[in-house]
Scaffold this motif. Structure first.
Motif, short mmCIF file in Angstrom:
data_model
loop_
_atom_site.label_atom_id
_atom_site.label_comp_id
_atom_site.label_asym_id
_atom_site.label_seq_id
_atom_site.Cartn_x
_atom_site.Cartn_y
_atom_site.Cartn_z
N ALA A 64 0.90 5.22 1.64
CA ALA A 64 0.82 5.56 3.06
C ALA A 64 -0.23 4.72 3.79
N LYS A 65 -1.40 4.56 3.18
CA LYS A 65 -2.47 3.80 3.83
C LYS A 65 -2.07 2.34 4.02
N TYR A 66 -1.35 1.80 3.06
CA TYR A 66 -0.91 0.41 3.18
C TYR A 66 0.10 0.28 4.31
N LEU A 67 1.07 1.19 4.36
CA LEU A 67 2.08 1.14 5.43
C LEU A 67 1.42 1.27 6.80
N GLU A 68 0.49 2.18 6.90
CA GLU A 68 -0.22 2.39 8.17
C GLU A 68 -0.95 1.13 8.59
N HIS A 142 -1.38 -5.58 -8.87
CA HIS A 142 -0.25 -4.71 -8.53
C HIS A 142 0.17 -3.77 -9.65
N GLY A 143 -0.52 -3.84 -10.79
CA GLY A 143 -0.24 -2.92 -11.88
C GLY A 143 0.91 -3.34 -12.76
N ALA A 144 0.89 -2.87 -13.99
CA ALA A 144 1.91 -3.26 -14.97
C ALA A 144 3.32 -2.87 -14.55
N ALA A 145 3.44 -1.73 -13.85
CA ALA A 145 4.75 -1.25 -13.41
C ALA A 145 5.01 -1.58 -11.94
N GLY A 146 4.14 -2.38 -11.34
CA GLY A 146 4.33 -2.77 -9.94
C GLY A 146 4.06 -1.67 -8.94
N LYS A 147 3.23 -0.69 -9.32
CA LYS A 147 2.97 0.44 -8.42
C LYS A 147 1.80 0.19 -7.47
N GLY A 148 1.06 -0.89 -7.68
CA GLY A 148 -0.02 -1.24 -6.77
C GLY A 148 -1.16 -0.23 -6.79
N PHE A 149 -2.04 -0.33 -5.79
CA PHE A 149 -3.16 0.59 -5.65
C PHE A 149 -3.29 0.94 -4.17
N PRO A 150 -3.42 2.25 -3.86
CA PRO A 150 -3.44 2.69 -2.46
C PRO A 150 -4.40 1.90 -1.58
N GLN A 152 -5.16 -0.93 -0.88
CA GLN A 152 -5.52 -2.31 -1.18
C GLN A 152 -4.31 -3.19 -1.52
N TYR A 153 -3.56 -2.77 -2.52
CA TYR A 153 -2.46 -3.60 -3.01
C TYR A 153 -1.15 -2.81 -2.96
N PRO A 154 -0.14 -3.35 -2.31
CA PRO A 154 1.12 -2.61 -2.17
C PRO A 154 1.89 -2.47 -3.48
N ALA A 155 2.70 -1.43 -3.52
CA ALA A 155 3.64 -1.27 -4.63
C ALA A 155 4.73 -2.32 -4.46
N LEU A 156 5.15 -2.94 -5.55
CA LEU A 156 6.15 -4.01 -5.49
C LEU A 156 7.44 -3.67 -6.23
N GLY A 157 7.36 -2.78 -7.20
CA GLY A 157 8.52 -2.49 -8.05
C GLY A 157 9.75 -2.07 -7.28
N SER A 158 10.91 -2.56 -7.71
CA SER A 158 12.22 -2.25 -7.12
C SER A 158 12.37 -2.75 -5.69
N GLN A 159 11.55 -3.74 -5.32
CA GLN A 159 11.69 -4.35 -4.00
C GLN A 159 12.75 -5.45 -4.07
N HIS A 160 13.37 -5.77 -2.95
CA HIS A 160 14.35 -6.86 -2.90
C HIS A 160 13.70 -8.17 -3.32
N ALA A 161 14.32 -8.89 -4.25
CA ALA A 161 13.77 -10.16 -4.71
C ALA A 161 13.68 -11.17 -3.57
N ALA A 162 14.70 -11.21 -2.73
CA ALA A 162 14.70 -12.16 -1.61
C ALA A 162 13.54 -11.89 -0.66
N TYR A 163 13.23 -10.63 -0.45
CA TYR A 163 12.11 -10.28 0.43
C TYR A 163 10.79 -10.74 -0.17
N ILE A 164 10.64 -10.55 -1.48
CA ILE A 164 9.41 -10.97 -2.16
C ILE A 164 9.22 -12.48 -2.05
#
Length: 205
Positions: A64-68, A142-150, A152-164
């Motif tokens: 939430a903090k990252y999105l905000e 971003h963490g081993a599972a791509g979950k990031g850290f509130p 500071q670093y966004p979650a990346l897992g299951s994001q569109h590859a093209a967007y990344i």
């Protein structure tokens, strides 16, 4: 003994005062955020934050903090995107907090890599980086599972590859996105590196 007791009581009183002076962290209103998501965000990001278009990021489950913070960056022009500028400009600070809270509580749909042949190279970059080109391991932030850290670093897992891939190129160009750490990382990555790591990330969950 009496003196020690008095000192202990005084210390406890001061500690209590300090805690009382610390402002409470307020969460957004999920119900209000849902209304904003359905009226403003759904067309591009999905009503539940699961985007079906690879050009638009999925927001479900993001911190939430990252999105905000990103909505505020779009509104201020720090992040340059004409569409998002228009959307964010209509939102108050409270609106941003509410919609960010709503999306953070939605369940992100798992995604599979489109090009599985790139997974070994992508996994190596994500987990170990490349010491030759001095690309650090993505998982360090971003963490081993791509979950990031509130916040500071966004979650990346299951994001569109093209967007990344698009975001990495934006960091590399330093035009639409400005972040000194990510700019330095992206500058050291080839197009092949970006595609491989993006495919690996899209399959993380």
């Amino acid at each position: 003994m009496k003196r020690k007791m008095l000192l202990a009581i005084a210390a406890a009183t001061l500690a209590g005062s300090a805690l009382a002076a610390t402002p409470a962290v307020t969460r957004g209103d999920v119900a209000k955020g849902k209304v904003i998501a359905e009226q403003v965000c759904a067309a591009c990001h999905g009503a539940d934050g699961n985007s079906v278009a690879s050009a638009n990021p999925s927001l479900a489950g993001q911190h939430a903090k990252y999105l905000e913070s990103q909505l505020k960056a779009f509104k201020s022009g720090e992040r340059k995107n004409p569409i998002m500028l228009g959307m964010a400009s209509s939102l108050s600070d409270a609106d941003m907090k509410n919609v960010a809270e709503y999306f953070s509580e939605q369940k992100l749909k798992a995604r599979q890599a489109n090009d599985k042949a790139l997974l070994p190279a992508g996994q190596k970059l994500y987990k170990a980086g490349n010491p030759v080109t001095r690309v650090p391991a993505c998982m360090a932030c971003h963490g081993a599972a791509g979950k990031g850290f509130p916040a500071q670093y966004p979650a990346l897992g299951s994001q569109h590859a093209a967007y990344i891939v698009k975001q990495l190129n934006d960091f590399k160009a330093g035009t639409d996105r400005k972040n000194s750490i990510m700019a330095d990382v992206a500058m050291r990555m080839s197009d092949a590196d970006m595609k491989a790591v993006a495919e690996y990330i899209s399959g993380l969950r």
